[in-house]
Design a protein around this motif. Sequence first.
Motif, PDB file in Angstrom:
ATOM      1  N   ASP A 160      -1.920 -19.219   0.672  1.00 30.97           N
ATOM      2  CA  ASP A 160      -0.504 -18.946   0.443  1.00 30.97           C
ATOM      3  C   ASP A 160      -0.350 -17.433   0.208  1.00 30.97           C
ATOM      4  N   VAL A 161       0.328 -16.772   1.132  1.00 27.99           N
ATOM      5  CA  VAL A 161       0.436 -15.303   1.051  1.00 27.99           C
ATOM      6  C   VAL A 161       1.204 -14.870  -0.198  1.00 27.99           C
ATOM      7  N   THR A 162       2.129 -15.707  -0.636  1.00 29.76           N
ATOM      8  CA  THR A 162       2.964 -15.283  -1.778  1.00 29.76           C
ATOM      9  C   THR A 162       2.148 -15.124  -3.067  1.00 29.76           C
ATOM     10  N   THR A 163       1.002 -15.797  -3.155  1.00 28.29           N
ATOM     11  CA  THR A 163       0.193 -15.662  -4.374  1.00 28.29           C
ATOM     12  C   THR A 163      -1.083 -14.841  -4.114  1.00 28.29           C
ATOM     13  N   THR A 164      -1.103 -14.154  -2.972  1.00 36.92           N
ATOM     14  CA  THR A 164      -2.288 -13.355  -2.615  1.00 36.92           C
ATOM     15  C   THR A 164      -1.986 -11.869  -2.805  1.00 36.92           C
ATOM     16  N   GLY A 165      -2.970 -11.124  -3.305  1.00 35.09           N
ATOM     17  CA  GLY A 165      -2.812  -9.677  -3.463  1.00 35.09           C
ATOM     18  C   GLY A 165      -3.920  -8.938  -2.728  1.00 35.09           C
ATOM     19  N   VAL A 166      -3.643  -7.687  -2.383  1.00 41.83           N
ATOM     20  CA  VAL A 166      -4.690  -6.825  -1.825  1.00 41.83           C
ATOM     21  C   VAL A 166      -5.078  -5.823  -2.901  1.00 41.83           C
ATOM     22  N   MET A 167      -6.361  -5.813  -3.215  1.00 41.28           N
ATOM     23  CA  MET A 167      -6.893  -4.807  -4.131  1.00 41.28           C
ATOM     24  C   MET A 167      -7.522  -3.707  -3.274  1.00 41.28           C
ATOM     25  N   ALA A 168      -6.908  -2.539  -3.271  1.00 41.79           N
ATOM     26  CA  ALA A 168      -7.442  -1.437  -2.455  1.00 41.79           C
ATOM     27  C   ALA A 168      -8.026  -0.386  -3.399  1.00 41.79           C
ATOM     28  N   ILE A 169      -9.345  -0.288  -3.409  1.00 42.15           N
ATOM     29  CA  ILE A 169     -10.005   0.689  -4.288  1.00 42.15           C
ATOM     30  C   ILE A 169     -10.140   1.991  -3.499  1.00 42.15           C
ATOM     31  N   THR A 170      -9.494   3.029  -3.974  1.00 50.21           N
ATOM     32  CA  THR A 170      -9.381   4.262  -3.183  1.00 50.21           C
ATOM     33  C   THR A 170     -10.315   5.370  -3.692  1.00 50.21           C
ATOM     34  N   LEU A 188      -3.190  -4.266   7.669  1.00 52.34           N
ATOM     35  CA  LEU A 188      -2.721  -5.454   6.932  1.00 52.34           C
ATOM     36  C   LEU A 188      -1.201  -5.570   7.014  1.00 52.34           C
ATOM     37  N   LYS A 189      -0.549  -4.428   6.847  1.00 53.38           N
ATOM     38  CA  LYS A 189       0.925  -4.427   6.929  1.00 53.38           C
ATOM     39  C   LYS A 189       1.368  -4.797   8.341  1.00 53.38           C
ATOM     40  N   ALA A 190       0.694  -4.201   9.323  1.00 50.62           N
ATOM     41  CA  ALA A 190       1.073  -4.470  10.721  1.00 50.62           C
ATOM     42  C   ALA A 190       0.899  -5.949  11.045  1.00 50.62           C
ATOM     43  N   ALA A 191      -0.101  -6.579  10.424  1.00 50.90           N
ATOM     44  CA  ALA A 191      -0.331  -8.004  10.686  1.00 50.90           C
ATOM     45  C   ALA A 191       0.712  -8.868   9.968  1.00 50.90           C
ATOM     46  N   GLY A 192       1.429  -8.272   9.021  1.00 54.03           N
ATOM     47  CA  GLY A 192       2.491  -9.023   8.339  1.00 54.03           C
ATOM     48  C   GLY A 192       2.262  -9.242   6.851  1.00 54.03           C
ATOM     49  N   PHE A 193       1.217  -8.622   6.285  1.00 51.07           N
ATOM     50  CA  PHE A 193       0.989  -8.800   4.852  1.00 51.07           C
ATOM     51  C   PHE A 193       2.059  -8.025   4.084  1.00 51.07           C
ATOM     52  N   PRO A 194       2.688  -8.648   3.060  1.00 47.40           N
ATOM     53  CA  PRO A 194       3.769  -7.960   2.334  1.00 47.40           C
ATOM     54  C   PRO A 194       3.305  -6.685   1.626  1.00 47.40           C
ATOM     55  N   ALA A 195       3.952  -5.560   1.956  1.00 47.10           N
ATOM     56  CA  ALA A 195       3.552  -4.259   1.415  1.00 47.10           C
ATOM     57  C   ALA A 195       3.586  -4.238  -0.116  1.00 47.10           C
ATOM     58  N   GLY A 196       4.529  -4.977  -0.690  1.00 43.88           N
ATOM     59  CA  GLY A 196       4.690  -4.980  -2.155  1.00 43.88           C
ATOM     60  C   GLY A 196       3.543  -5.672  -2.882  1.00 43.88           C
ATOM     61  N   GLN A 197       2.678  -6.353  -2.152  1.00 49.78           N
ATOM     62  CA  GLN A 197       1.540  -7.041  -2.792  1.00 49.78           C
ATOM     63  C   GLN A 197       0.210  -6.329  -2.499  1.00 49.78           C
ATOM     64  N   ILE A 198       0.346  -5.073  -2.083  1.00 50.34           N
ATOM     65  CA  ILE A 198      -0.866  -4.269  -1.839  1.00 50.34           C
ATOM     66  C   ILE A 198      -0.964  -3.258  -2.972  1.00 50.34           C
ATOM     67  N   TYR A 199      -2.009  -3.364  -3.784  1.00 51.57           N
ATOM     68  CA  TYR A 199      -2.141  -2.529  -4.977  1.00 51.57           C
ATOM     69  C   TYR A 199      -3.326  -1.579  -4.817  1.00 51.57           C
ATOM     70  N   ARG A 200      -3.065  -0.314  -5.087  1.00 50.67           N
ATOM     71  CA  ARG A 200      -4.123   0.707  -4.942  1.00 50.67           C
ATOM     72  C   ARG A 200      -4.620   1.121  -6.313  1.00 50.67           C
ATOM     73  N   VAL A 201      -5.918   1.353  -6.406  1.00 46.41           N
ATOM     74  CA  VAL A 201      -6.478   1.870  -7.660  1.00 46.41           C
ATOM     75  C   VAL A 201      -7.625   2.833  -7.320  1.00 46.41           C
ATOM     76  N   PRO A 202      -7.619   4.037  -7.905  1.00 45.55           N
ATOM     77  CA  PRO A 202      -8.683   4.993  -7.563  1.00 45.55           C
ATOM     78  C   PRO A 202      -9.970   4.723  -8.347  1.00 45.55           C
ATOM     79  N   THR A 203     -11.104   4.921  -7.692  1.00 41.08           N
ATOM     80  CA  THR A 203     -12.384   4.826  -8.399  1.00 41.08           C
ATOM     81  C   THR A 203     -12.816   6.228  -8.826  1.00 41.08           C
ATOM     82  N   LYS A 204     -13.469   6.316  -9.986  1.00 41.32           N
ATOM     83  CA  LYS A 204     -13.913   7.651 -10.452  1.00 41.32           C
ATOM     84  C   LYS A 204     -15.188   8.075  -9.744  1.00 41.32           C
TER      85      LYS A 204
END
Length: 332
Positions: A160-170, A188-204
């Motif tokens: 279910d895409v509505t309860t799925t998130g993308v964790m992007a470690i940058t 992911l966006k081009a394939a249709g994944f909702p942009a608002g559920q893509i979360y970015r977090v930087p690694t040290k």
Amino acid sequence: MKLKTLLSTIALSGLTLLSASANAFFGSKDEMRLGYLVKQPEEPWFQTEWAFAEKAAKDLGFDLVKMAVPDGEKTLNAIDTLAAQGAKGFVICTPDPKLGPAIMAKAKSYDLKVVTVDDQFLNAKGEPMTDVPLVMMAATAIGERQGQELYNEMQKRGWDVTTTGVMAITADELDTARRRVDGSISALKAAGFPAGQIYRVPTKTNDIPGALDAANSLLVQYPMVKQWLIVGMNDNTVLGGVRATEGQGFTAQNIIGIGINGVDAVNELAKSQATGFYGSLLPSPDVHGYKSIASLYHWVKEGVEPSKFVEVTDVVLITRDNFKVELEKKGL
Ligand code: GLA
């Protein structure tokens, strides 16, 4: 034997001994010496590059000096050492792209030729130093492939895409990393994944502990996410993300992580139980290692200038099902 003759015989044999041991230390005096310096020798990626640089050394007949350069000081010292050993040049994956001007200045002072691999130098203005030869992976395209494969696998599982998130470690300060992650997110966006559920977090730091910390700080912010797709610039980054989700009770059933490098994922894929680390995109560390040093050799030996930019594009998705076969195909 007269004393004078005896003394000169002793002196001569001493000299021979000295030069014999010097040859043992510095290689044969006719053999060209070249260095291969890498920022993270603990990564199988760089060990593979070294192994294939060794192969080039055997094929072409030169002496290879492998050196670990985890920071700026060690890098500059390594160049001094190489020059003292009579080397004619080196291939380098720098620990920090901003060291580019300092590395080039030192190399020039010793008349050493330089070929970069994986990570491009930046000048004082933060712009890529395009005049230094570079061998690197097609970062954007391989990142896009990561995003596409994550999306495909999610669909295959019917999540279910509505309860799925993308964790992007940058790791945006490293250009190749930024391009891979951006490529993955845009696919992911081009394939249709909702942009608002893509979360970015930087690694040290670019290792598993750094990515694990980054992922943990992200996970606490999104307790409502039931399934995660994990994006990162290489295997260790994605592995750190997977380990963090495991700490929160996620398993192979609700995590899909796809790394990049392939060779760094072998232990994970060989585990008897599947984990959230679904697979990895295997580029060509063999080509990076062989081509970079071979081009340096021809530059020194025949004056043939290497191409300023060699982009290595081949990539294959390895999973628990096919990793052994795919690695074997490449002789890895
Ligand atoms: C960077 C990463 C490495 C590897 C190479 C490949 O240097 O830190 O793990 O992915 O790129 O080019």
